[in-house]
Design a protein around this motif. Structure first.
Motif, PDB file in Angstrom:
ATOM      1  N   LEU A 146     -38.873 -11.903   3.345  1.00 62.90           N
ATOM      2  CA  LEU A 146     -39.046 -12.496   2.020  1.00 62.90           C
ATOM      3  C   LEU A 146     -39.775 -13.828   2.098  1.00 62.90           C
ATOM      4  CD1 LEU A 146     -35.542 -11.700   0.504  1.00 62.90           C
ATOM      5  CD2 LEU A 146     -37.730 -10.671  -0.145  1.00 62.90           C
ATOM      6  N   ARG A 147     -40.757 -13.999   1.230  1.00 63.95           N
ATOM      7  CA  ARG A 147     -41.510 -15.243   1.074  1.00 63.95           C
ATOM      8  C   ARG A 147     -41.485 -15.571  -0.414  1.00 63.95           C
ATOM      9  NH1 ARG A 147     -40.798 -15.139   5.759  1.00 63.95           N
ATOM     10  NH2 ARG A 147     -42.302 -14.779   7.382  1.00 63.95           N
ATOM     11  N   TRP A 148     -40.956 -16.733  -0.754  1.00 66.57           N
ATOM     12  CA  TRP A 148     -40.761 -17.107  -2.157  1.00 66.57           C
ATOM     13  C   TRP A 148     -41.915 -17.981  -2.638  1.00 66.57           C
ATOM     14  CZ3 TRP A 148     -37.162 -14.369  -4.429  1.00 66.57           C
ATOM     15  CH2 TRP A 148     -36.187 -13.777  -3.625  1.00 66.57           C
ATOM     16  N   THR A 149     -42.523 -17.591  -3.775  1.00 65.17           N
ATOM     17  CA  THR A 149     -43.602 -18.386  -4.365  1.00 65.17           C
ATOM     18  C   THR A 149     -43.054 -19.335  -5.427  1.00 65.17           C
ATOM     19  OG1 THR A 149     -44.073 -16.574  -5.904  1.00 65.17           O
ATOM     20  CG2 THR A 149     -45.393 -16.691  -3.893  1.00 65.17           C
ATOM     21  N   SER A 150     -41.881 -19.026  -5.972  1.00 65.58           N
ATOM     22  CA  SER A 150     -41.218 -19.935  -6.906  1.00 65.58           C
ATOM     23  C   SER A 150     -39.715 -19.737  -6.798  1.00 65.58           C
ATOM     24  CB  SER A 150     -41.698 -19.690  -8.345  1.00 65.58           C
ATOM     25  OG  SER A 150     -41.276 -18.430  -8.810  1.00 65.58           O
ATOM     26  N   TRP A 151     -38.977 -20.830  -7.092  1.00 63.25           N
ATOM     27  CA  TRP A 151     -37.506 -20.787  -7.023  1.00 63.25           C
ATOM     28  C   TRP A 151     -36.979 -21.909  -7.903  1.00 63.25           C
ATOM     29  CZ3 TRP A 151     -34.460 -17.476  -3.992  1.00 63.25           C
ATOM     30  CH2 TRP A 151     -33.084 -17.745  -4.004  1.00 63.25           C
ATOM     31  N   GLY A 152     -36.311 -21.548  -8.964  1.00 61.95           N
ATOM     32  CA  GLY A 152     -35.775 -22.575  -9.854  1.00 61.95           C
ATOM     33  C   GLY A 152     -34.780 -21.982 -10.828  1.00 61.95           C
ATOM     34  N   PRO A 153     -34.237 -22.800 -11.726  1.00 64.85           N
ATOM     35  CA  PRO A 153     -33.185 -22.347 -12.637  1.00 64.85           C
ATOM     36  C   PRO A 153     -33.642 -21.262 -13.616  1.00 64.85           C
ATOM     37  CG  PRO A 153     -33.865 -24.592 -13.160  1.00 64.85           C
ATOM     38  CD  PRO A 153     -34.545 -24.218 -11.884  1.00 64.85           C
ATOM     39  N   ASP A 154     -34.954 -21.148 -13.828  1.00 68.54           N
ATOM     40  CA  ASP A 154     -35.449 -20.124 -14.748  1.00 68.54           C
ATOM     41  C   ASP A 154     -35.775 -18.805 -14.059  1.00 68.54           C
ATOM     42  OD1 ASP A 154     -35.246 -21.869 -16.905  1.00 68.54           O
ATOM     43  OD2 ASP A 154     -37.238 -22.700 -16.516  1.00 68.54           O
ATOM     44  N   GLY A 155     -35.646 -18.759 -12.732  1.00 70.35           N
ATOM     45  CA  GLY A 155     -35.914 -17.535 -11.996  1.00 70.35           C
ATOM     46  C   GLY A 155     -36.592 -17.822 -10.673  1.00 70.35           C
ATOM     47  N   VAL A 189     -39.369 -15.848  -7.725  1.00 73.16           N
ATOM     48  CA  VAL A 189     -40.290 -14.748  -7.462  1.00 73.16           C
ATOM     49  C   VAL A 189     -40.729 -14.832  -6.009  1.00 73.16           C
ATOM     50  CG1 VAL A 189     -42.515 -13.685  -8.041  1.00 73.16           C
ATOM     51  CG2 VAL A 189     -41.107 -14.699  -9.854  1.00 73.16           C
ATOM     52  N   GLY A 190     -40.773 -13.669  -5.358  1.00 73.48           N
ATOM     53  CA  GLY A 190     -41.223 -13.613  -3.980  1.00 73.48           C
ATOM     54  C   GLY A 190     -41.727 -12.231  -3.632  1.00 73.48           C
ATOM     55  N   THR A 191     -42.209 -12.107  -2.412  1.00 76.79           N
ATOM     56  CA  THR A 191     -42.653 -10.814  -1.905  1.00 76.79           C
ATOM     57  C   THR A 191     -41.936 -10.549  -0.591  1.00 76.79           C
ATOM     58  OG1 THR A 191     -44.516 -11.819  -0.750  1.00 76.79           O
ATOM     59  CG2 THR A 191     -44.940 -10.963  -2.974  1.00 76.79           C
ATOM     60  N   GLY A 192     -41.912  -9.289  -0.208  1.00 79.41           N
ATOM     61  CA  GLY A 192     -41.282  -8.919   1.044  1.00 79.41           C
ATOM     62  C   GLY A 192     -41.370  -7.431   1.268  1.00 79.41           C
ATOM     63  N   VAL A 193     -40.426  -6.930   2.034  1.00 78.02           N
ATOM     64  CA  VAL A 193     -40.379  -5.511   2.370  1.00 78.02           C
ATOM     65  C   VAL A 193     -38.994  -4.986   2.015  1.00 78.02           C
ATOM     66  CG1 VAL A 193     -40.541  -3.830   4.254  1.00 78.02           C
ATOM     67  CG2 VAL A 193     -42.029  -5.847   4.243  1.00 78.02           C
ATOM     68  N   ASN A 194     -38.978  -3.880   1.274  1.00 78.11           N
ATOM     69  CA  ASN A 194     -37.718  -3.210   0.955  1.00 78.11           C
ATOM     70  C   ASN A 194     -37.527  -2.110   2.007  1.00 78.11           C
ATOM     71  OD1 ASN A 194     -36.533  -1.196  -1.862  1.00 78.11           O
ATOM     72  ND2 ASN A 194     -35.370  -2.384  -0.427  1.00 78.11           N
ATOM     73  N   VAL A 195     -36.485  -2.243   2.817  1.00 76.28           N
ATOM     74  CA  VAL A 195     -36.186  -1.280   3.867  1.00 76.28           C
ATOM     75  C   VAL A 195     -35.046  -0.406   3.365  1.00 76.28           C
ATOM     76  CG1 VAL A 195     -35.531  -0.978   6.284  1.00 76.28           C
ATOM     77  CG2 VAL A 195     -36.913  -2.958   5.605  1.00 76.28           C
ATOM     78  N   VAL A 196     -35.355   0.891   3.205  1.00 76.72           N
ATOM     79  CA  VAL A 196     -34.419   1.818   2.567  1.00 76.72           C
ATOM     80  C   VAL A 196     -34.199   3.030   3.467  1.00 76.72           C
ATOM     81  CG1 VAL A 196     -34.007   3.217   0.499  1.00 76.72           C
ATOM     82  CG2 VAL A 196     -35.336   1.121   0.319  1.00 76.72           C
ATOM     83  N   ASN A 197     -32.949   3.441   3.616  1.00 72.43           N
ATOM     84  CA  ASN A 197     -32.607   4.650   4.360  1.00 72.43           C
ATOM     85  C   ASN A 197     -32.917   5.847   3.471  1.00 72.43           C
ATOM     86  OD1 ASN A 197     -31.406   6.721   5.836  1.00 72.43           O
ATOM     87  ND2 ASN A 197     -29.522   5.582   6.225  1.00 72.43           N
ATOM     88  N   ASP A 198     -33.682   6.815   4.000  1.00 73.32           N
ATOM     89  CA  ASP A 198     -34.006   8.001   3.192  1.00 73.32           C
ATOM     90  C   ASP A 198     -32.840   8.991   3.110  1.00 73.32           C
ATOM     91  OD1 ASP A 198     -34.032   9.410   5.616  1.00 73.32           O
ATOM     92  OD2 ASP A 198     -36.196   9.731   5.611  1.00 73.32           O
ATOM     93  N   CYS A 199     -31.801   8.771   3.921  1.00 73.78           N
ATOM     94  CA  CYS A 199     -30.570   9.585   3.884  1.00 73.78           C
ATOM     95  C   CYS A 199     -30.836  11.088   4.018  1.00 73.78           C
ATOM     96  CB  CYS A 199     -29.762   9.283   2.617  1.00 73.78           C
ATOM     97  SG  CYS A 199     -29.071   7.612   2.619  1.00 73.78           S
ATOM     98  N   ARG A 200     -31.841  11.455   4.823  1.00 77.52           N
ATOM     99  CA  ARG A 200     -32.128  12.871   5.052  1.00 77.52           C
ATOM    100  C   ARG A 200     -31.749  13.258   6.464  1.00 77.52           C
ATOM    101  NH1 ARG A 200     -38.093  12.641   2.947  1.00 77.52           N
ATOM    102  NH2 ARG A 200     -37.669  11.792   0.922  1.00 77.52           N
ATOM    103  N   PRO A 201     -31.000  14.244   6.715  1.00 77.84           N
ATOM    104  CA  PRO A 201     -30.306  15.087   5.740  1.00 77.84           C
ATOM    105  C   PRO A 201     -29.107  14.376   5.106  1.00 77.84           C
ATOM    106  CG  PRO A 201     -29.736  15.795   7.947  1.00 77.84           C
ATOM    107  CD  PRO A 201     -30.758  14.699   8.083  1.00 77.84           C
ATOM    108  N   TYR A 202     -28.608  13.323   5.754  1.00 82.61           N
ATOM    109  CA  TYR A 202     -27.558  12.485   5.162  1.00 82.61           C
ATOM    110  C   TYR A 202     -27.721  11.088   5.755  1.00 82.61           C
ATOM    111  CZ  TYR A 202     -25.232  14.043   9.469  1.00 82.61           C
ATOM    112  OH  TYR A 202     -24.948  14.342  10.767  1.00 82.61           O
ATOM    113  N   CYS A 203     -27.100  10.104   5.127  1.00 80.20           N
ATOM    114  CA  CYS A 203     -27.377   8.698   5.459  1.00 80.20           C
ATOM    115  C   CYS A 203     -27.107   8.324   6.906  1.00 80.20           C
ATOM    116  CB  CYS A 203     -26.612   7.777   4.519  1.00 80.20           C
ATOM    117  SG  CYS A 203     -27.209   7.892   2.813  1.00 80.20           S
ATOM    118  N   ALA A 204     -26.090   8.900   7.523  1.00 80.27           N
ATOM    119  CA  ALA A 204     -25.743   8.520   8.899  1.00 80.27           C
ATOM    120  C   ALA A 204     -26.857   8.844   9.892  1.00 80.27           C
ATOM    121  CB  ALA A 204     -24.446   9.195   9.331  1.00 80.27           C
TER     122      ALA A 204
END
Length: 146
Positions: free
Chosen positions: A68-77, A79-94
């Motif tokens: 994650l790299r944040w371009t703004s951070w304050g009380p109104d919100g 915003v940043g960019t990064g990588v979402n790492v998600v398990n495809d859970c195929r055939p099951y999550c384990a």
């Protein structure tokens, strides 16, 4: 013998005073953050300021944000960019495979954090995928712990 004890006591007191004088400021007692500070509360109930990594799926860790790299951070919100790492859970999550997706992250809806009333915490996380999106991503807006 008494003279030796007095000399030892004076030497120890001087050493303690010197140690206190050269102690770095960072070792001093932490000060309360300003009331306007906003944090993202993680799965361990710790407030984080601009985290580099963040687990979305607290129960099993099958969905997390990294780089994650944040371009703004304050009380109104935030915003940043990064990588979402998600398990495809195929055939099951384990035995599933973790797949990575570029993502834009937005944190919103700051509220007073009941656990630490001197801080505000973001209560909502929204993901936007500029390229491909995980097939199992049925939500792109998540409530945050806290």
């Amino acid at each position: 013998m008494r003279r030796h004890t007095l000399r030892t006591t004076l030497t120890l007191c001087a050493a303690a005073g010197l140690a206190a004088a050269v102690m770095p400021a960072s070792a001093a007692a932490p000060q309360a953050p300003p009331a306007s500070e906003v944090v993202a509360v993680d799965c361990a109930a710790r407030g984080q300021d601009r985290p580099g990594d963040y687990i979305i799926a607290c129960g099993d860790g099958n969905n997390r944000l990294t780089q994650l790299r944040w371009t703004s951070w304050g009380p109104d919100g935030a915003v940043g960019t990064g990588v979402n790492v998600v398990n495809d859970c195929r055939p099951y999550c384990a035995v599933g495979t973790f797949r990575s997706y570029p993502v834009t992250v937005r944190l919103d809806r700051a509220e007073v954090w009941k656990a630490q009333p001197d801080l505000r915490r973001f209560t909502e996380l929204t993901l936007s995928y500029p390229e491909t999106r995980p097939a199992q991503a049925t939500r792109v807006t998540y409530p945050l712990p806290g």
